[in-house]
Write a protein that holds these residues in place. Structure first.
Motif, mmCIF file in Angstrom:
data_model
loop_
_atom_site.group_PDB
_atom_site.id
_atom_site.type_symbol
_atom_site.label_atom_id
_atom_site.label_comp_id
_atom_site.label_asym_id
_atom_site.label_seq_id
_atom_site.Cartn_x
_atom_site.Cartn_y
_atom_site.Cartn_z
ATOM 1 N N ARG A 185 0.824 -1.215 0.000
ATOM 2 C CA ARG A 185 0.000 0.000 0.000
ATOM 3 C C ARG A 185 0.862 1.271 0.000
ATOM 4 N N ASP A 186 1.953 1.227 -0.772
ATOM 5 C CA ASP A 186 2.819 2.392 -0.936
ATOM 6 C C ASP A 186 2.763 2.797 -2.412
ATOM 7 N N LEU A 187 2.082 3.893 -2.680
ATOM 8 C CA LEU A 187 1.848 4.299 -4.062
ATOM 9 C C LEU A 187 3.142 4.628 -4.796
ATOM 10 N N PHE A 224 -5.782 0.971 -6.988
ATOM 11 C CA PHE A 224 -5.011 1.059 -5.741
ATOM 12 C C PHE A 224 -5.773 1.829 -4.663
ATOM 13 N N THR A 225 -6.363 2.951 -5.038
ATOM 14 C CA THR A 225 -7.106 3.758 -4.066
ATOM 15 C C THR A 225 -8.295 2.994 -3.513
ATOM 16 N N HIS A 273 -8.738 -0.281 -3.177
ATOM 17 C CA HIS A 273 -8.336 -1.327 -2.234
ATOM 18 C C HIS A 273 -7.741 -0.732 -0.953
ATOM 19 N N SER A 274 -7.145 0.454 -1.067
ATOM 20 C CA SER A 274 -6.657 1.123 0.134
ATOM 21 C C SER A 274 -7.836 1.498 1.034
ATOM 22 N N GLN A 293 -4.032 8.472 6.215
ATOM 23 C CA GLN A 293 -3.944 7.019 6.354
ATOM 24 C C GLN A 293 -3.458 6.340 5.063
ATOM 25 N N THR A 294 -3.715 6.966 3.932
ATOM 26 C CA THR A 294 -3.356 6.324 2.655
ATOM 27 C C THR A 294 -2.594 7.285 1.766
ATOM 28 N N SER A 295 -1.608 6.756 1.050
ATOM 29 C CA SER A 295 -0.788 7.586 0.167
ATOM 30 C C SER A 295 -1.434 7.807 -1.188
ATOM 31 N N SER A 296 -2.556 7.157 -1.445
ATOM 32 C CA SER A 296 -3.168 7.252 -2.772
ATOM 33 C C SER A 296 -4.094 8.446 -2.915
#
Length: 509
Positions: free
Chosen positions: A330-332, A362-363, A365-366, A385-388
């Motif tokens: 989960r690292d864009l 990706f976003t 599923h994040s 919380q998420t890089s996306s």
């Protein structure tokens, strides 16, 4: 059969099949086919080679003429005359695909009319000629760069001949390739969604007395789609692999991830005595990408694939494994770097489009991962919380809103009073209402029940074909009991079946 009147009279005998027994109808059809073959070889039908009015379909008045033929009742005669006119035109023009065979031209129109109306029972006796017509229609549509004109036509013809589509034929493969070429993905779904249970069977040259004739009602189409029927070209395991690979690609185009995974797994699991084929490797690569699109992670190998075979897949498709492992982190930024590093690989494998979809997912599923932890949180907190997601709250909110509206994410954006805490994202309860859940379970049970019934019927047919039917088992049991001088065999039936299974496994090994 040297005149049109004789041709009409011979074909007309088949129009009263309702008053005949299956055996009598079978005899008349075979006599007609033999007579037509003899007439063609002796050039006795040359009078019809250049008479377009015999097969005219445009004018209603022409159908009132007694010498016109209708594919619904004269499927055999019509097909022989149509093929005669096509062959005559090919010889005259010295072209495999004369202009009159192309879409919207004279002979094309007659081919279309035939494939829409043919009598499926009669066609069982002229399978080779029927298949040649199917292949010619496909070639003509492709030559005119209009393959979509043939897709619906061939699909309907297949279902007309065999509504179950349970016996794999060369037409299955022809149609799926045609649909991919034409991008007519939904057209082939009625065929793809059928369960393939058999290859064309081995027909007996002299069937045993009392065996059902071709025109009789059969429990399985395997009775008339045989390796000698002509309804399919010779097939091998590679053809089946291609069919399931292309079928998986159709489901991919329609974003039906579960169905695509199933078809690709069938390709990956096809037994092989040598090294895995490139078709199998190609299926594995797409299967990895589909797993990321569907679940957001690299799925465990299907149980039906041998561990040593799976290791071969992993060693050959290492860039895809690396991509999946990076996706799970989960690292864009790392994901983008991984995609850029193997861009030539995706392009060479024709998987660039799928990889782009993986990046787009990706976003989603994040957010799904965050949903398993939080029931609700603000958009600002979510961006952290998420890089996306963009750091800008308004942009992040816009991205989330688009995902919700597209149905990719099940959630609700709630604006809090005064916007003091920012916009809140709320995820629905993980447990659906009991009524909705019950309806879903009932629908799934109904679908599974229909599938099991179809598979059970096919297994029973296969068992009978290889001598494993109930009658054979009972016979073996009685023979064993008779030779054992009255010994009690309360478990003898199970033992007999176990012995038979052991023999089958031995043959397969």
């Amino acid at each position: 059969m040297a005149s049109i009147s004789a041709l009409v009279a011979s074909s007309a005998k088949l129009q009263h099949f309702a008053d005949q027994s299956s055996e009598e109808y079978d005899r008349q059809i075979r006599d007609l086919v033999t007579s037509l073959h003899r007439s063609l070889s002796s050039n006795a039908l040359n009078f019809a080679a250049n008479d377009p009015t015999l097969l005219d379909v445009g004018s209603a008045s022409l159908w009132n003429r007694p010498e016109n033929f209708d594919p619904a009742t004269d499927a055999i005669t019509y097909l022989f005359l149509l093929r005669l006119q096509i062959q005559t035109l090919q010889e005259t023009s010295q072209e495999k695909l004369p202009a009159d065979l192309l879409p919207s031209r004279v002979l094309w129109t007659k081919c279309v009319h035939y494939l829409k109306k043919f009598n499926p029972i009669q066609v069982r006796y002229v399978g080779h000629e029927w298949r040649q017509l199917i292949e010619l229609v496909a070639q003509a549509a492709q030559a005119a760069s209009k393959p979509f004109l043939a897709t619906q036509l061939i699909k309907d013809a297949m279902l007309r001949l065999d509504p179950s589509c349970a016996v794999f034929t060369s037409t299955h493969l022809l149609l799926v390739r045609l649909c991919l070429h034409a991008k007519a993905y939904t057209c082939i779904l009625p065929v793809l969604n059928k369960h393939i249970c058999h290859f064309p069977g081995i027909s007996e040259r002299f069937p045993p007395k009392g065996a059902p004739v071709l025109c009789a009602d059969h429990e399985s189409s395997l009775a008339f789609i045989t390796n000698n029927s002509g309804l399919s070209a010779p097939l091998g395991s590679r053809d089946l692999s291609r069919y399931f690979l292309y079928g998986g690609m159709v489901y991919l185009a329609l974003k039906k991830w579960s169905e695509a995974s199933h078809f690709l797994e069938l390709v990956m699991a096809i037994p092989t005595t040598g090294p895995v084929s490139m078709i199998m490797v190609e299926a594995y690569k797409k299967w990895v990408l589909v797993g990321l699109l569907e679940t957001g992670k690299l799925r465990p190998p299907p149980s039906m694939i041998a561990p040593n075979v799976y290791k071969v897949y992993q060693s050959i498709a290492r860039p895809y494994i690396n991509l999946a492992n990076t996706f799970e982190l989960r690292d864009l930024n790392r994901l983008n770097a991984e995609i850029d590093a193997a861009r030539n690989v995706w392009s060479a494998d024709n998987n660039s489009g799928l990889v782009a979809q993986v990046l787009d997912s990706f976003t989603v599923h994040s957010l799904v991962g965050i949903k398993s932890v939080f029931a609700a949180l603000t958009v600002t907190e979510l961006s952290e919380q998420t890089s996306s997601l963009p750091r800008d709250t308004d942009l992040a909110e816009s991205v989330i809103a688009s995902l919700i509206m597209s149905g990719s994410v099940s959630a609700t954006l709630v604006h809090t009073p005064g916007h003091s805490e920012g916009t809140m994202l709320r995820f629905p309860s993980a447990h659906p209402s009991s009524q909705l859940h019950e309806l879903q379970v009932q629908g799934r049970l109904a679908r599974e029940s229909n599938t099991l019934e179809a598979l059970a019927a096919s297994v029973k047919k296969s068992n009978n074909d290889i001598g494993l039917g109930d009658e054979f088992i009972d016979h073996m049991h009685k023979s064993k009991a008779w030779n054992s001088s009255g010994t009690d065999y309360s478990v003898a039936e199970d033992e007999t079946r176990f012995d038979v299974d052991e023999d089958i496994m031995g043959d397969q090994i």
